[in-house]
Design a protein around this motif. Sequence first.
Motif, PDB file in Angstrom:
ATOM      1  N   GLU A  89      11.355  -1.154  23.881  1.00  0.00           N
ATOM      2  CA  GLU A  89      10.789  -0.108  23.023  1.00  0.00           C
ATOM      3  C   GLU A  89      11.331  -0.229  21.609  1.00  0.00           C
ATOM      4  OE1 GLU A  89      11.239   3.830  24.663  1.00  0.00           O
ATOM      5  OE2 GLU A  89      10.163   3.227  26.482  1.00  0.00           O
ATOM      6  N   GLY A  90      12.598  -0.618  21.519  1.00  0.00           N
ATOM      7  CA  GLY A  90      13.234  -0.749  20.209  1.00  0.00           C
ATOM      8  C   GLY A  90      12.649  -1.876  19.378  1.00  0.00           C
ATOM      9  N   ASN A  91      12.339  -2.987  20.038  1.00  0.00           N
ATOM     10  CA  ASN A  91      11.727  -4.106  19.316  1.00  0.00           C
ATOM     11  C   ASN A  91      10.798  -4.864  20.257  1.00  0.00           C
ATOM     12  OD1 ASN A  91      11.092  -6.462  17.893  1.00  0.00           O
ATOM     13  ND2 ASN A  91      12.956  -6.227  16.653  1.00  0.00           N
ATOM     14  N   VAL A  92       9.517  -4.805  19.958  1.00  0.00           N
ATOM     15  CA  VAL A  92       8.515  -5.366  20.863  1.00  0.00           C
ATOM     16  C   VAL A  92       8.404  -6.887  20.749  1.00  0.00           C
ATOM     17  CG1 VAL A  92       7.124  -3.273  20.961  1.00  0.00           C
ATOM     18  CG2 VAL A  92       6.674  -4.972  19.175  1.00  0.00           C
ATOM     19  N   SER A  93       9.163  -7.469  19.817  1.00  0.00           N
ATOM     20  CA  SER A  93       9.039  -8.918  19.627  1.00  0.00           C
ATOM     21  C   SER A  93       9.570  -9.680  20.839  1.00  0.00           C
ATOM     22  CB  SER A  93       9.811  -9.335  18.368  1.00  0.00           C
ATOM     23  OG  SER A  93       9.694 -10.725  18.167  1.00  0.00           O
ATOM     24  N   SER A  94       8.840 -10.730  21.269  1.00  0.00           N
ATOM     25  CA  SER A  94       9.319 -11.612  22.332  1.00  0.00           C
ATOM     26  C   SER A  94       8.667 -12.971  22.128  1.00  0.00           C
ATOM     27  CB  SER A  94       8.945 -11.055  23.710  1.00  0.00           C
ATOM     28  OG  SER A  94       7.592 -11.358  23.999  1.00  0.00           O
ATOM     29  N   THR A 113      20.227 -12.084  20.126  1.00  0.00           N
ATOM     30  CA  THR A 113      19.422 -11.396  19.118  1.00  0.00           C
ATOM     31  C   THR A 113      17.971 -11.309  19.596  1.00  0.00           C
ATOM     32  OG1 THR A 113      19.077 -13.505  18.032  1.00  0.00           O
ATOM     33  CG2 THR A 113      20.839 -12.108  17.164  1.00  0.00           C
ATOM     34  N   THR A 114      17.242 -10.353  19.042  1.00  0.00           N
ATOM     35  CA  THR A 114      15.845 -10.149  19.434  1.00  0.00           C
ATOM     36  C   THR A 114      15.070 -11.451  19.303  1.00  0.00           C
ATOM     37  OG1 THR A 114      15.982  -7.907  18.597  1.00  0.00           O
ATOM     38  CG2 THR A 114      13.777  -8.786  18.966  1.00  0.00           C
ATOM     39  N   PRO A 115      14.402 -11.863  20.374  1.00  0.00           N
ATOM     40  CA  PRO A 115      13.635 -13.108  20.301  1.00  0.00           C
ATOM     41  C   PRO A 115      12.470 -12.955  19.332  1.00  0.00           C
ATOM     42  CG  PRO A 115      13.176 -11.948  22.347  1.00  0.00           C
ATOM     43  CD  PRO A 115      14.269 -11.190  21.674  1.00  0.00           C
ATOM     44  N   SER A 116      12.083 -14.069  18.746  1.00  0.00           N
ATOM     45  CA  SER A 116      11.058 -13.967  17.718  1.00  0.00           C
ATOM     46  C   SER A 116       9.851 -14.820  18.071  1.00  0.00           C
ATOM     47  CB  SER A 116      11.704 -14.389  16.384  1.00  0.00           C
ATOM     48  OG  SER A 116      10.891 -15.273  15.669  1.00  0.00           O
ATOM     49  N   TYR A 117       8.679 -14.183  18.123  1.00  0.00           N
ATOM     50  CA  TYR A 117       7.479 -14.964  18.446  1.00  0.00           C
ATOM     51  C   TYR A 117       7.144 -15.917  17.300  1.00  0.00           C
ATOM     52  CZ  TYR A 117       4.702 -11.940  15.413  1.00  0.00           C
ATOM     53  OH  TYR A 117       4.206 -11.265  14.330  1.00  0.00           O
TER      54      TYR A 117
HETATM   55  C1  LIG Z   1      12.321  -7.257  15.669  1.00  0.00           C
HETATM   56  O1  LIG Z   1      12.953  -8.536  15.781  1.00  0.00           O
HETATM   57  C2  LIG Z   1      12.386  -9.525  14.956  1.00  0.00           C
HETATM   58  C3  LIG Z   1      13.016 -10.856  15.291  1.00  0.00           C
HETATM   59  O2  LIG Z   1      14.414 -10.808  15.179  1.00  0.00           O
HETATM   60  C4  LIG Z   1      12.575  -9.133  13.497  1.00  0.00           C
HETATM   61  O3  LIG Z   1      11.975 -10.101  12.676  1.00  0.00           O
HETATM   62  C5  LIG Z   1      11.934  -7.781  13.264  1.00  0.00           C
HETATM   63  O4  LIG Z   1      12.211  -7.356  11.947  1.00  0.00           O
HETATM   64  C6  LIG Z   1      12.446  -6.730  14.256  1.00  0.00           C
HETATM   65  N1  LIG Z   1      11.687  -5.511  14.130  1.00  0.00           N
HETATM   66  C7  LIG Z   1      12.247  -4.297  14.208  1.00  0.00           C
HETATM   67  C8  LIG Z   1      11.303  -3.150  14.112  1.00  0.00           C
HETATM   68  O5  LIG Z   1      13.444  -4.121  14.336  1.00  0.00           O
END
Ligand SMILES: *[C@@H]1O[C@H](CO)[C@@H](O)[C@H](O)[C@H]1NC(C)=O
Length: 303
Positions: free
Chosen positions: A81-86, A150-154
């Motif tokens: 929910e926090g970051n939908v990126s995958s 770290t959040t994965p990035s598409y």
């Molecule tokens: C979500 O993660 C991506 C990849 O790290 C980043 O580019 C993006 O800014 C992030 N978005 C939010 C809303 O945090």
Amino acid sequence: MDLTTTVLMVLLFVLGNVTEGEVLHYNFYDKSCPQLENIVRAGLVPLFVTDPTSPAALLRLMFHDCQVQGCDASILVDPTEGNVSSEMASVRNFGIRKRELISIVKSMVEAACPQKVSCADILILAAREAVAMSGGPHIEVPLGRKDSFTTPSYQQADAWVPPATTGVDDMLHIFTSKGMTIQESVALIGAHTLGVTHCASILNRLYKAEGDKAHQEMEPGFVLNDPTAFIFDNLYYKNAMGGRGVLRIDAEMVSDPRTAQIVKHFASDRDDFFRAFSSAFFKLSTSGSLNQGVIRKRCNVLD
Ligand SMILES: *[C@@H]1O[C@H](CO)[C@@H](O)[C@H](O)[C@H]1NC(C)=O
Ligand code: HEM
């Protein structure tokens, strides 16, 4: 490979990784999780029996993970929910299947050795079992990878995973930049001895084919990559030489002057294909590992 080359490779490998701040070892888990390889193997057997298309899926999963900032299990992380990126949100990961199998094996590993073994290593071990259990070579792999945190990035997946329409030129560029020879690059594509291709991946090729036949082949929604899709063998090369390569890369390797002789050779020498595939797998699985990372508790979430 002769002794000098082997020694050099090992040296370069060790030095290369020291400067990156991480060293992979063949006996990395000897103390912290000595049963690891057996747990992974025993965990996979029933999963592979239940669905014999799983080995193919895990082998491709490993490739797509390692392409994006090294083999760090980043492809396994689900959107939150926090970051939908995958990475799965990238169209380049179309058809990627069975990520959940790595989570299942991870939970078995966690039960025996809590918080010791990375998802990234489990994925590499699973891919090498996928090859071995399908009749391919047994590949020794060094371990000690870390998982991304770290959040994965598409966008990264878009940038680094090759599109379905990739030809020989781009393929060689990708793999030789990881230190592979042309022979090893051609061998790595031999992974297409396993598995399926969905029609969406070859529509651009089907439209060029005679209409009726193409439409018949489209009926089931996918085509087998080679006639023995559950067996890791060199029929892929024979098949491609017979003009039945499914993807552009499969068809082009047969005629490109840089790869044609190698395809022919692998079609007639299974052992040489296995040898070259093993060293290519080693290079793919050790290239560009993370500087820093974690050991995730669950493979699909960043804790
Ligand atoms: C979500 O993660 C991506 C990849 O790290 C980043 O580019 C993006 O800014 C992030 N978005 C939010 C809303 O945090
Ligand atoms: C430039 C290089 C490559 C291209 C363009 C490519 C492209 C593709 C495409 C389009 C598919 C079909 C996906 C689908 O429709 O579901 C596929 C399947 C597959 N690829 Fe590749 N690939 C490449 C390299 C590799 C490598 C290096 C490996 C492993 C080492 C690999 C292993 C597989 C496997 C096992 C499948 C079958 C997957 C399944 O059954 O789910 N490929 N590839």
